[in-house]
Structures are given as structure tokens and as C-alpha cells.
Design a protein around this motif. Structure first.
Motif: not given
Length: 605
Positions: A36, A38, A67, A70-71, A74-75, A78-82
Motif C-alpha cells: 500500500h 499514498k 484514477e 491507481q487501478i 492494484q491489478n 496488488n498495491v493499494t494506492l491512496e
């Protein structure tokens, strides 16, 4: 044993030191380990790239690009980005913040143009859209072309810009190039350059091409000055120096799926037509002409929509008139019924017959208009078919002539140099005629202004020499002497075939209307950024009525050819078409019985 324990403790401490702690500097490398991260996104309003929606949140094409990024991570990782959106006071404030930011996870957003100066203090991502700036001036400002007109306009107007932007750099560059000290009005970063220019009739400034095109598509009336258009390196996001987020973001931009997403996002805010045009400007050389063409397309579309609106309003007005007439008639009938009950039948009958006659008259006129439109369409199709058949049929015998001349030249080794020169000239003329058929006799393209200009370097002296050789026989036949003159070592970048046909058509016209034994003077000079060609004859001259029709199609003038030559009335109209295609100007100066002088002015670059 003690040494082993100490080593174990040391290794554990070393491993713990490698584990990232929340709140430490967030690099992309650390984000992959943590799963994860930011991004601090510093932005300022730049519509349509980024702006506030009704809820006060950022919106626009740059928001959707980030945005999508960001996707993407994640895909794929597998990193969640704020995404943390931080509104700034100005573009300069963003630039200063990012350049001094020690953390790599900060991005500058708001349509930043890539420049060498900025690249020394921040890092840029790859561009996501072509960057072009255009110069606009207040409503009603004339479009200037010559250097004198430019200097005059600039000296009387005030430039508008925002300090520290590329727009300011362009104005300073313009002022230096023109050696003018025009006034510059600096406005606050939260103000709009377009709004400031629109408020007065003596202002000008640089704006982004997408914003300008969206302005005129929406009915805006500012004037674009075509003499100073700047193509940059593209719009991109900025990050602190050596931020490894640049690498992963560039990977995202390079992904084929991202290209499709970018096209959809940008089309959403600019419209597919404007996006495709701006995206295609990466490889454009003739930038000014491309933008001018797009302006004309937008203006024609607006005109079409305006005509449709007028037609709709006209139909609505007719409907209201009919309703008013019917309502008035009904009211009159009610009054008449009340006072003159016995005459109701006659009045109703008369009114109905009047309405029927009006309706029948309208119907007849509509049928007549429909029939005339159909006839005109059929005639136009017949004309186009005839031109295409003529072009096709002429091409074969001309190709045969070219082939026979080549066989004649190769097959006979005993020709003298003069004979070979004549054969070579005949072959060149046949080949140019073949090109002329391909380019000119495509009547549909000529009428629709879709002829393709192929610029090339032209030596003016060599061009006049070619024209002289081609027209020598025609001139000698009437014992007319043609004097060719040009300044030394002048050249022009233009379409060689078009320019040859322009000069030959004008000189042939002069030969046709000149008496035997007279002189014709052909001259080429460089004047104020143009090459000006002139062709002066000693013919009968032109009346005022002749001069008003001279460049129109199929016009028969008062003067007649002096040697019984044919005149279709097309030659000078074609000259006008070609000159317009080359962004030039053609005119004639003449008096009756005192000869005529035709001028053609073409820009050097």
C-alpha cells in the motif's frame, strides 16, 4: 557462544532496519513491499484538465488518468494506492513545492508543459497529450500577416499572462524576436487569461490549443493570430527529482490498454473530434495550416448548426403564424356568429378556400424547390462523371506520347543535342500534363478545396527558365518577345507544379491577348517576406467590369484573343484557386488601351 549470540542480535537488528515503517518516505520500491502507498497530488484549477465539480471535489481528465493509474497498480502489482488531493494557490506554488519536496510520493498536477528549465528542478513523466500554445487577441482584432502589421498591432495592445508560466516565456520570446516593448499585464494565478482578454478590445496572450478549440467550438469569438504558434514537448505530471514513481507511471502510460483509456478519457472532456486532432499533432510539420483547417471545420459545423437552428425557428415561426391566423379566424367567426348568424356559412366557406389556396401554393412551391434541387444534384453528378471520364481518357494518350518520346530518344543515337533537348522538353511537358490531369482535372477535389499541396524548394531563376522554354513556341508564333527577370539567388518553398501552372496560365493569357510584335515582361522580386511575380503585357487592357469578373469561372471578357485562339474562361479562375491553396494573393492592375499587369504574391515560408 557469546560471539554467535552477538552476531544473531546484529543480524536481527539489520533485518529490522530494512522493514519500512509507516510514515517514512514512501517510494514505489517500498510500496511494493508494503502492499500500500499514498500519492500526494498537488493541483490547481486548469479546465478541462482539472477543476472543482459541484461537490467541491477535483474532476477532469487528469483526475481520471490518475484514477486509472491507481487501478493499474492494484491489478498488476496488488498495491493499494491512496490518492490525496491537495489544492494549491497557483501553478508556481505547485512547482516550488515539488522541487523542494524530499518525499518521492508527491506529484504536481494541472497540465504542466515539459520545458528544459523546469526539467532542471523536477522530473516529468512521459507526456500524455500533445502540447501546443496559440496566440489569441480580443474579439474583432484583425488577423495580421505581414511583419509591419504584426508590429503595429503589438505596439498598440497589451499582453496578458501569469507570472512564471510558459505563457510568460512565450511572450518574452515574442517580444525579443519582434524587438518590441509592448506592455505585459500580469494577473493572479486564480484568474483566467481568456476572461481577461475578452474584457477589452486591445489585449492578447498565449493559451493552450485544447482550451482555444473548445472555446470556438462553444461559440467563442476571440481571434487567433496564426503567425506565432508554439508546439511544446507535451503535457505531463511532475515529481521530485529521482522519484521512482516516475518509472512505474511511465510503465503505466506505455501499456497498450492505457492508450485506449487515455483516448476515451480525453475524448470525454474535449470530444472525440478535438482529441483525435490534438493527438495527431505529434507528427505535424505544417502546424499553422492544420490548426487553421480545424478552425474552419469547427466554424463550418457551427454555421451548419446555426442554419439548422434558423430553419427550426423559421418552421416554429410559421407554425405560430398559422396558429395565430387560425385563432384570429376562429375569433372572427365567433363574433360574426354572434352578430351575423346568417352569414356564417359564407364566411366559413371563404376562409376555408383561402387557407386551401395558401396551403396549395406552399405545396406547389415546395414541389418546385424539390424538383430544382433534384435537377441541380443530377447536373452536378453528370459534371463530376464527365470530368472523371475526361481525366481517365486523356491519361492514356499522354502516357503513350511519353512512351513514344522515350523510345524515340533511346532508339535513335544520331539525334543532335538540339533535337534531344526538344524531345526532353516534349517529354517533360507530357509528364507535367499528366500530373496536371491527376491534380487539376479531379474537379471534385478542386471545387471542394481538397487539393494536396506538396511543398518543395524552388529556385525562382530555374522556374522562370522552365516557363520560358515551355512557352517559347507560342510566343515566337506571334513574334512576341518575353523578357524574364528575377533577383539573384532567390528561392521559395512551395508546390512546384501549382506555381508552374500559375505562371504559365498568366503568361499564356498575356500572349493570347497581345498583338503581334509586342513585348511581355515577367519579373520576380523578394519584398517584405513575399516573392512577388508580375506579368506585364501591352495588350488592350481591361475595363472596370472585366476586372470585377477576371478571376471567376467561364467569364468572357470584352477583349478578344488577337490570333484567333480559343478562350474557355477557366484559366484565371484556376490561377485564383491555386494561389489560394498556396496561401498567396493574386490581383490585376489595368487600364483600357494601356495593357495589364498581373501580380502573384506568395509567402517565402
Amino acid at each position: 557462544m557469546r560471539i554467535r549470540s552477538v552476531l544473531i542480535i546484529f543480524v536481527n537488528l539489520l533485518l529490522l532496519s530494512q522493514v519500512p515503517v509507516m510514515g517514512q518516505t514512501e517510494s514505489w520500491h517500498q510500496a511494493q513491499k508494503q502492499g500500500h502507498a499514498k500519492l500526494n497530488l498537488h493541483w490547481y484549477i486548469s479546465n478541462p484538465f482539472i477543476y472543482k465539480n459541484q461537490s467541491g471535489n477535483p474532476e477532469g481528465l487528469e483526475v481520471e488518468i490518475l484514477e486509472s493509474f491507481q487501478i493499474y497498480i492494484q491489478n498488476k502489482y496488488n498495491v493499494t494506492l491512496e490518492l490525496k488531493w491537495i489544492e494549491n494557490n497557483s501553478f508556481n506554488n505547485i512547482l516550488e513545492h515539488i522541487s523542494s519536496e524530499p518525499k518521492p510520493n508527491s506529484f504536481g498536477v494541472s497540465a504542466f508543459s515539459i520545458t528544459e528549465k523546469r526539467n532542471t528542478i523536477v522530473d516529468f513523466t512521459k507526456p500524455y497529450l500533445s502540447d501546443v500554445a496559440v496566440l489569441v487577441s480580443s474579439k474583432g482584432t484583425p488577423i495580421v500577416r505581414t511583419l509591419g502589421e504584426i508590429n503595429k498591432m503589438m505596439s498598440q495592445m497589451t499582453a496578458v499572462t501569469i507570472k512564471g508560466t510558459t505563457y510568460e516565456q512565450f511572450l518574452l520570446q515574442l517580444r525579443k524576436q519582434l524587438n518590441l516593448d509592448f506592455e505585459i499585464l500580469y494577473i493572479e494565478s486564480d484568474k483566467n487569461i481568456l476572461d481577461e482578454i475578452s474584457q477589452d478590445d486591445d489585449r492578447f496572450g498565449f493559451i493552450d490549443l485544447p482550451i482555444y478549440l473548445m472555446l470556438i467550438k462553444g461559440g467563442g469569438t476571440l481571434t487567433r493570430q496564426n503567425f506565432f504558434t508554439i508546439k511544446g514537448n507535451g503535457y505531463a505530471f511532475i515529481a521530485p527529482k529521482n522519484s521512482d514513481w516516475i518509472e512505474i507511471f511511465n510503465e503505466f502510460l506505455a501499456d497498450p490498454k492505457t492508450s485506449t483509456k487515455l483516448a476515451n478519457i480525453t475524448s470525454k472532456y474535449m470530444g472525440p473530434e478535438l482529441y483525435n486532432f490534438i493527438d495527431g499533432l505529434y507528427g505535424q510539420e505544417n502546424l499553422g495550416a492544420s490548426i487553421l483547417t480545424k478552425e474552419k471545420e469547427i466554424q463550418l459545423e457551427q454555421l451548419k448548426n446555426a442554419n439548422l437552428l434558423i430553419e427550426k425557428e423559421k418552421n416554429t415561426r410559421v407554425t405560430y403564424i398559422i396558429i395565430a391566423i387560425v385563432t384570429t379566424g376562429l375569433l372572427a367567426i365567433i363574433i360574426i356568429l354572434f352578430y351575423r348568424e346568417q352569414k356564417v356559412a359564407k364566411i366559413l366557406s371563404r376562409k376555408n378556400k383561402q387557407i386551401e389556396r395558401q396551403q396549395q401554393s406552399i405545396q406547389n412551391k415546395n414541389e418546385q424547390l424539390s424538383n430544382r434541387n433534384l435537377q441541380l444534384t443530377n447536373l452536378n453528378e453528370e459534371k463530376n462523371n464527365l470530368v472523371k471520364i475526361l481525366a481517365h481518357d486523356l491519361r492514356s494518350p499522354i502516357n503513350q506520347i511519353t512512351g513514344l518520346l522515350e523510345i524515340l530518344k533511346v532508339g535513335n543515337k544520331n539525334f543532335k543535342d538540339d533535337d534531344l533537348k526538344i524531345i526532353h522538353q516534349a517529354k517533360d511537358s507530357a509528364e507535367r500534363l499528366n500530373q496536371m490531369i491527376t491534380k487539376i482535372l479531379d474537379f471534385d477535389a478542386l471545387e471542394g478545396n481538397r487539393m494536396k499541396v506538396i511543398p518543395e524548394d524552388i529556385n525562382i531563376k530555374e522556374l522562370l527558365k522552365s516557363v520560358k522554354n515551355d512557352l517559347k513556341v507560342s510566343a515566337d508564333k506571334k513574334k512576341i518577345k518575353i523578357h524574364y527577370n528575377s533577383q539573384a539567388n532567390i528561392s521559395l518553398k512551395s508546390d512546384h507544379l501549382f506555381l508552374t501552372q500559375i505562371l504559365e496560365n498568366i503568361v499564356v493569357n498575356a500572349i493570347k491577348f497581345s498583338e503581334r510584335g509586342t513585348d511581355i515582361f515577367v519579373d520576380a522580386q523578394r519584398k517584405k517576406g513575399n516573392i512577388i511575380f508580375s506579368v506585364r503585357d501591352e495588350g488592350p487592357g481591361l475595363t472596370d467590369e472585366d476586372k470585377s469578373m477576371i478571376f471567376k469561372k467561364f467569364q468572357k471578357l470584352s477583349a478578344q484573343p488577337t490570333g484567333g485562339e480559343n478562350s474557355t474562361g477557366l484559366g484565371l479562375s484556376i490561377v485564383k484557386k491555386y494561389v489560394d491553396l498556396l496561401n498567396g494573393e493574386v490581383w490585376v492592375e489595368s487600364e483600357e488601351h494601356k495593357g495589364s499587369t498581373f501580380y502573384v504574391a506568395l509567402p517565402i515560408s
